[in-house]
Design an enzyme around this catalytic site. Structure first.
Site, PDB file in Angstrom:
ATOM      1  N   GLY A  39       0.799  -1.228   0.000  1.00  0.00           N
ATOM      2  CA  GLY A  39       0.000   0.000   0.000  1.00  0.00           C
ATOM      3  C   GLY A  39       0.828   1.273   0.000  1.00  0.00           C
ATOM      4  O   GLY A  39       0.399   2.288   0.541  1.00  0.00           O
ATOM      5  N   ASP A  50      13.768   7.999 -16.756  1.00  0.00           N
ATOM      6  CA  ASP A  50      13.775   7.893 -15.303  1.00  0.00           C
ATOM      7  C   ASP A  50      15.026   8.566 -14.721  1.00  0.00           C
ATOM      8  O   ASP A  50      14.960   9.228 -13.675  1.00  0.00           O
ATOM      9  CB  ASP A  50      13.724   6.409 -14.911  1.00  0.00           C
ATOM     10  CG  ASP A  50      13.226   6.200 -13.486  1.00  0.00           C
ATOM     11  OD1 ASP A  50      12.804   7.179 -12.847  1.00  0.00           O
ATOM     12  OD2 ASP A  50      13.272   5.058 -13.019  1.00  0.00           O
ATOM     13  N   GLY A  55       9.772   3.220 -14.973  1.00  0.00           N
ATOM     14  CA  GLY A  55       9.671   4.452 -15.758  1.00  0.00           C
ATOM     15  C   GLY A  55       9.672   5.641 -14.828  1.00  0.00           C
ATOM     16  O   GLY A  55       9.700   5.490 -13.603  1.00  0.00           O
ATOM     17  N   LYS A 106      19.878   4.279 -11.825  1.00  0.00           N
ATOM     18  CA  LYS A 106      19.714   5.742 -11.826  1.00  0.00           C
ATOM     19  C   LYS A 106      20.043   6.362 -10.470  1.00  0.00           C
ATOM     20  O   LYS A 106      20.486   7.512 -10.397  1.00  0.00           O
ATOM     21  CB  LYS A 106      18.291   6.097 -12.212  1.00  0.00           C
ATOM     22  CG  LYS A 106      17.330   5.500 -11.194  1.00  0.00           C
ATOM     23  CD  LYS A 106      15.947   6.056 -11.230  1.00  0.00           C
ATOM     24  CE  LYS A 106      15.247   5.584  -9.955  1.00  0.00           C
ATOM     25  NZ  LYS A 106      13.907   6.063  -9.810  1.00  0.00           N
TER      26      LYS A 106
END
Lengths: 366, 366
Positions: free
Chosen positions: B23, B255, B147, B202
């Site tokens: 969640g 990204d 992404g 990244k």
């Protein structure tokens, strides 16, 4: 290459003799780097009084105020004196004056190499600077430089890098030797078209980014726009004979990123005004001049349409600027195209295995 | 794929049944998109009281406060009830809980597909989420999504795009159908490793960008860092079996760009503190937690060293963080490597024509 010197910095007794044509900020910064590296470096500017001022003050008051140039840098207003007996002539005049400048130096050429420092596309002819060199100086050994290079940051010794592309290995090496420093690194490539298209097409996406900013979009949207812009650039590049991997480099995504981050650039500001509903005429009037990207959109739209290259952002910008469509509606349309794979979307559909293999082999041979 | 539904949106009578595990903000945003698209969408969260609160308020108070979720979205705290009789299970738990979560759902699997929404690398094992799926659920049909996707922006209907990578075309298509909307576009890829590595690596360059910012560098330097980071990522990716062109896409440069622009991200802030001379311990203490990129640097440094992959930025960051070298000295060293061509610099040196051709053929077949 007839009288190309051996690279500077090795034990060659010969000092590289270089001319830089055009006293804008980038030509000045590059001529200064070369002088600092011990090259025989001459900056040509048309105006005799500007030459006198440069000789006296060692400052380019108009384009690089506040930066003292190296004392070894020479200045010249006579074109013949500037270019004769040089090894390399760097041309850094605006794209609109590029062809005319080459015609003027033609009588004085006797084996010099020519390197374009100019980005962009000639109005109406769709010629890149390398095309103009091939047309006007067919015998000449040449190269092009492009990358994310704000001249002011280079003068401030901020770490920067650029790309020299040429078919001639000795010319690539000579340019690297002439300009390389602790803060400026020059990479070599043999993909002239790819390197040049990076510098020319990025202006389209700077307009798109400025337009998107008028809708207060977030990071997701900006990242999507940058990525899809890059995909368009590489598709167009491949159709023009470029290597798609060049767009992963400094002259591709590097320059695109720097340009799209630059909110003060003319392209970005024009895009922003268009996004806010202003007409092109009104935007140009407010800016006091046009932006390179407007011409590029028109030319690339026409060529891509003719060749069937999928460039939805360019076509959408064309519709907003030249066909008076509303920017928001066009932007929403952009999201609606069918499902394409992310890689297919990078690769042109008509791309054959044969041409890819040929390209990749060419790349890996280097 | 046994009971994979026909894609939604075609005339199939079958509604896609989806479970989203976890969640956090991204899992919630994706489950909400699917519910809005008419899928049978269930969000699983471990805590029974949280489920009650979600059912009552339709707001994820902790991770997406202020956004009302679609009334058709269902909530479940029982794992078995959440995953059984579903077509696709989306896993959006932190990377540290990924393996454990798969082990827990294993008894309830009977043909469901599994899609990872989690970015990153398991600590110590160097496993990507696809590796963990292959190890823990070897029979399962799977995919990974990655992404430039900030959940808050997706909730705000800002145009966004992502990539689903899988070897299974029906699974790719089903995920596209489930999540695609006017403001969220899903591209497909079959390069699982490339898409996943984009999202994991990244973070290294976000740390580098934060460190560079502590020296007030300009656009040239940032563009160089982004480009060289991308080149490192693609070299590492190719050595891991990825397609270099994936890094031109949303999961690669898209990204990377979004992450490096995000000055509030933990990775960026850790890098900034390190650049200002703080130790890693002090930076983590100030931040209140570590950043994903610190673990990634350590693991990628070790693997790249072992495999001989040229990753100067990663190695430099490793030296600053784990070997107490001064950040400025390391940065200057980065500028000094010999002349490499810009394309060679994108391509690994040991890259053979054969492997490239095989890759490009695989790509163009799609």
């Amino acid at each position: 290459m007839h009288n190309m010197a051996k690279p500077q910095g090795t034990k060659s007794p010969h000092t590289l003799r270089l001319a830089f044509l055009g006293g804008g900020s980038f030509g000045t910064a590059m001529s200064n780097l070369a002088a600092r590296n011990g090259c025989d470096s001459t900056l040509w500017v048309r105006n005799k009084r500007t030459v006198k001022s440069l000789q006296k003050n060692r400052v380019n008051k108009k384009y690089l105020p506040g930066y003292i140039l190296d004392e070894r840098l020479k200045y010249e207003h006579d074109l013949k004196a500037a270019v004769q007996d040089k090894d390399i002539i760097f041309v850094a005049v605006p794209s609109s004056a590029f062809r005319e400048t080459l015609r003027k130096i033609r009588p004085y050429l006797s084996g010099q190499s020519v390197v374009s420092l100019t980005k962009g596309m000639e109005k109406d002819t769709f010629s890149l600077m390398s095309d103009i060199i091939s047309q006007e100086l067919p015998e000449v050994n040449f190269g092009v430089m492009s990358g994310p290079n704000l001249a002011v940051e280079i003068m401030q010794n901020m770490p920067s890098a650029s790309v020299i592309a040429s078919d001639s290995e000795p010319l690539r090496h000579a340019v690297q030797s002439a300009l390389h420093s602790a803060f400026f690194r020059v990479f070599a490539s043999d993909d002239i078209k790819g390197v040049e298209l990076g510098g020319a097409l990025k202006n389209i996406y700077a307009i798109a980014m400025g337009m998107a900013a008028s809708y207060n979009v977030g990071e997701n949207t900006k990242a999507m726009l940058l990525t899809r812009g890059l995909a368009e650039m590489s598709r167009f590049g491949v159709a023009s004979g470029a290597n798609p991997l060049t767009f992963l480099g400094l002259a591709g995504v590097g320059d695109l990123y720097a340009t799209c981050s630059s909110e003060l650039s003319r392209n970005y500001r024009i895009g922003n005004m268009l996004g806010n509903g202003m007409s092109l005429e009104a935007a140009i009037k407010k800016l006091g001049q046009t932006a390179e990207g407007v011409n590029t959109i028109q030319q690339v739209h026409e060529k891509a349409t003719k060749l069937g290259i999928y460039m939805p952002i360019t076509h959408a910008l064309y519709a907003v600027i030249f066909e008076d469509q509303a920017a928001l509606g066009v932007a929403l349309n952009l999201m609606e195209s069918g499902f394409r794979s992310d890689v297919e979307f990078v690769m042109p559909h008509e791309y054959s295995n044969e041409s890819l293999n040929a390209q990749m082999n060419a790349t890996s041979k280097k």
